[in-house]
Design an enzyme around this catalytic site. Structure first.
Site, PDB file in Angstrom:
ATOM      1  N   ARG A   1      11.309  -4.791  -1.151  1.00 51.07           N
ATOM      2  CA  ARG A   1      12.491  -4.726  -0.566  1.00 51.07           C
ATOM      3  C   ARG A   1      13.061  -6.300  -0.755  1.00 51.07           C
ATOM      4  O   ARG A   1      12.499  -7.116  -0.617  1.00 51.07           O
ATOM      5  CB  ARG A   1      12.420  -4.382   1.049  1.00 51.07           C
ATOM      6  CG  ARG A   1      11.734  -3.098   1.483  1.00 51.07           C
ATOM      7  CD  ARG A   1      11.413  -2.890   2.814  1.00 51.07           C
ATOM      8  NE  ARG A   1      11.239  -1.625   3.333  1.00 51.07           N
ATOM      9  CZ  ARG A   1       9.950  -1.519   3.639  1.00 51.07           C
ATOM     10  NH1 ARG A   1       8.921  -2.450   3.573  1.00 51.07           N
ATOM     11  NH2 ARG A   1       9.535  -0.349   3.899  1.00 51.07           N
TER      12      ARG A   1
ATOM     13  N   LYS B   1       8.559  -4.163   6.989  1.00 55.00           N
ATOM     14  CA  LYS B   1       9.209  -3.610   8.073  1.00 55.00           C
ATOM     15  C   LYS B   1       8.246  -3.797   9.403  1.00 55.00           C
ATOM     16  O   LYS B   1       6.969  -3.419   9.214  1.00 55.00           O
ATOM     17  CB  LYS B   1       9.748  -2.421   8.027  1.00 55.00           C
ATOM     18  CG  LYS B   1      11.106  -2.313   7.341  1.00 55.00           C
ATOM     19  CD  LYS B   1      11.784  -1.184   7.210  1.00 55.00           C
ATOM     20  CE  LYS B   1      12.972  -1.077   6.497  1.00 55.00           C
ATOM     21  NZ  LYS B   1      13.583   0.319   6.357  1.00 55.00           N
TER      22      LYS B   1
ATOM     23  N   HIS C   1      17.535  -2.037  -4.058  1.00 53.37           N
ATOM     24  CA  HIS C   1      16.796  -0.881  -3.727  1.00 53.37           C
ATOM     25  C   HIS C   1      16.621   0.086  -4.632  1.00 53.37           C
ATOM     26  O   HIS C   1      15.582   1.278  -4.744  1.00 53.37           O
ATOM     27  CB  HIS C   1      17.336  -0.171  -2.493  1.00 53.37           C
ATOM     28  CG  HIS C   1      16.524   0.390  -1.278  1.00 53.37           C
ATOM     29  ND1 HIS C   1      15.676  -0.430  -0.472  1.00 53.37           N
ATOM     30  CD2 HIS C   1      16.423   1.509  -1.160  1.00 53.37           C
ATOM     31  CE1 HIS C   1      14.870   0.294   0.194  1.00 53.37           C
ATOM     32  NE2 HIS C   1      15.440   1.500  -0.117  1.00 53.37           N
TER      33      HIS C   1
ATOM     34  N   ARG D   1      13.679  -0.561  -6.665  1.00 49.71           N
ATOM     35  CA  ARG D   1      12.549  -0.031  -5.827  1.00 49.71           C
ATOM     36  C   ARG D   1      12.251   1.457  -6.007  1.00 49.71           C
ATOM     37  O   ARG D   1      11.307   1.846  -6.088  1.00 49.71           O
ATOM     38  CB  ARG D   1      12.839  -0.481  -4.246  1.00 49.71           C
ATOM     39  CG  ARG D   1      11.597  -0.057  -3.357  1.00 49.71           C
ATOM     40  CD  ARG D   1      11.914  -0.627  -1.876  1.00 49.71           C
ATOM     41  NE  ARG D   1      11.344  -0.007  -0.962  1.00 49.71           N
ATOM     42  CZ  ARG D   1      10.154  -0.237  -0.374  1.00 49.71           C
ATOM     43  NH1 ARG D   1       9.340  -1.083  -0.994  1.00 49.71           N
ATOM     44  NH2 ARG D   1       9.563   0.420   0.658  1.00 49.71           N
TER      45      ARG D   1
ATOM     46  N   HIS E   1       5.681   1.947   3.025  1.00 47.95           N
ATOM     47  CA  HIS E   1       6.173   2.895   4.116  1.00 47.95           C
ATOM     48  C   HIS E   1       5.174   3.243   5.138  1.00 47.95           C
ATOM     49  O   HIS E   1       4.011   3.007   5.029  1.00 47.95           O
ATOM     50  CB  HIS E   1       6.218   4.472   3.355  1.00 47.95           C
ATOM     51  CG  HIS E   1       7.497   4.445   2.422  1.00 47.95           C
ATOM     52  ND1 HIS E   1       7.624   5.183   1.175  1.00 47.95           N
ATOM     53  CD2 HIS E   1       8.712   3.499   2.283  1.00 47.95           C
ATOM     54  CE1 HIS E   1       8.714   4.949   0.318  1.00 47.95           C
ATOM     55  NE2 HIS E   1       9.520   3.916   1.266  1.00 47.95           N
TER      56      HIS E   1
ATOM     57  N   TYR F   1      10.645  11.037  -3.294  1.00 45.71           N
ATOM     58  CA  TYR F   1      10.588  10.833  -4.900  1.00 45.71           C
ATOM     59  C   TYR F   1       9.931  12.113  -5.537  1.00 45.71           C
ATOM     60  O   TYR F   1      10.136  12.252  -6.620  1.00 45.71           O
ATOM     61  CB  TYR F   1       9.469   9.511  -5.126  1.00 45.71           C
ATOM     62  CG  TYR F   1      10.217   8.387  -4.371  1.00 45.71           C
ATOM     63  CD1 TYR F   1      11.132   7.880  -4.990  1.00 45.71           C
ATOM     64  CD2 TYR F   1       9.630   7.689  -3.192  1.00 45.71           C
ATOM     65  CE1 TYR F   1      11.870   6.691  -4.406  1.00 45.71           C
ATOM     66  CE2 TYR F   1      10.105   6.839  -2.740  1.00 45.71           C
ATOM     67  CZ  TYR F   1      11.136   5.870  -3.180  1.00 45.71           C
ATOM     68  OH  TYR F   1      11.694   5.117  -2.717  1.00 45.71           O
TER      69      TYR F   1
END
Length: 333
Positions: free
Chosen positions: A174, A198, A271, A274, A297, A306
């Site tokens: 990210r 995150k 992004h 990514r 994630h 995806y």
């Protein structure tokens, strides 16, 4: 009013304790003021008990309809409003103002699913092939001789840009993760990069040999530019003035570096790089759990998006190549 006082306390909490970005704090503040203006003023509420009274499923549902019909907001924006209200309610539960979260009982407006945009592997390989010179040892030798000249600055900016694209694409980072990296986060011995994502979750991402070499040469360029050996606690990627990279700088690099590359169309952003990593790995046979760990994630559901883009391409291949698809499936063929 006391209602706005609670909102103010919550804003202080996400800004000072949770350390949300200034932009996110502004969005939360705008959403909560919009809701309190709609619910509290219309119903004449102002104190803590009355704020709790309007934070109920029927009132929040009425607010949702107001956003969709009266404000003509898109489902994605309405979902953002509801998510902010949900976070506020979780805070009020901790504060003893609410007993449960009413937002969980309100049905969300359906959003159209958008497939991730990605760059094709051959187009990215073209970029790396064309920019290899700036990541080379030969270019480092030239830079060491002219690092304090305008030409030296130009060479450094190009070398930094190439490093940004390489790390985003090879590691699937990210943007915020990239700019937060320090020198100590790169372990050349084990060939891994330590990343804090995150929720302050740490993960390790393996580096390919060429990326190890590129980062090593880049760090030598930085030491030449600064004229000293750098501490492991200093930023990994820095501007020509020696300051840590910032998000807008990364955005500009991606746009300028990929803007003229044949085969790369649409939005140019960190992004999308990514997304490109994830799609390429999936097409190459990597299992979803491994991609989930690489990208950081929190759940497999975020990674499964995806598979949709891969299936869409599989359908195109099927319809153009399968014997029954080519002739419409007629006559038993």
């Amino acid at each position: 009013t006391f209602a706005m006082g609670l909102v103010g306390k919550y804003i202080s909490y996400i800004r000072d304790i949770r350390r949300y970005s200034p932009r996110t704090v502004r969005i939360y503040e705008d959403v909560l003021r919009h809701f309190t203006d709609f619910a509290c003023e219309e119903n004449g509420h102002g104190n803590a008990g009355e704020l709790a009274a309007v934070l109920n499923p029927s009132e929040i549902r009425r607010y949702e309809v107001h956003l969709l019909d009266d404000c003509a907001m898109k489902p994605k924006t309405v979902n953002l409003h509801l998510s902010v209200l949900g976070g506020f309610c979780r805070y009020l539960i901790k504060e003893g103002v609410l007993n449960s979260n009413p937002v969980r009982l309100v049905p969300r407006p359906k959003m159209e699913k958008r497939l991730p945009v990605f760059y094709k592997g051959d187009a990215m390989e073209r970029y790396f092939r064309d920019s290899d010179l700036y990541a080379s040892r030969d270019m480092l030798d030239i830079f060491m001789e002219c690092h304090d000249t305008p030409h030296g600055k130009e060479l450094y900016v190009k070398r930094l840009a190439r490093a940004v694209i390489s790390m985003l694409y090879c590691l699937g980072l990210r943007r915020a993760e990239l700019v937060a990296l320090d020198v100590s986060d790169v372990d050349f011995g084990r060939k891994v990069v330590k990343v804090v994502g995150k929720g302050d979750k740490m993960r390790e991402i393996p580096m390919i040999v060429s990326l190890c070499e590129e980062i090593s040469l880049y760090l030598k360029a930085v030491e030449t530019m600064t004229g000293r050996r750098r501490s492991v606690k200093e930023p990994l990627l820095v501007t020509y003035s020696g300051k840590r990279l910032y998000p807008v700088y990364v955005d500009r690099v991606v746009k300028s570096e990929l803007g003229d590359v044949p085969g790369i169309t649409g939005r140019k952003s960190p992004h999308v790089l990514r997304h490109s990593v994830a799609t390429g790995l999936l097409d190459g046979g990597t299992d979803l759990n491994s991609i989930k760990e690489l990208l950081g994630h929190s759940s497999l559901a975020a990674t499964q998006v995806y598979t949709h883009s891969s299936i869409a391409r599989l359908k195109q291949i099927y319809e153009s190549a399968h014997p029954r698809a080519k002739n419409g499936g007629k006559n038993g063929h």
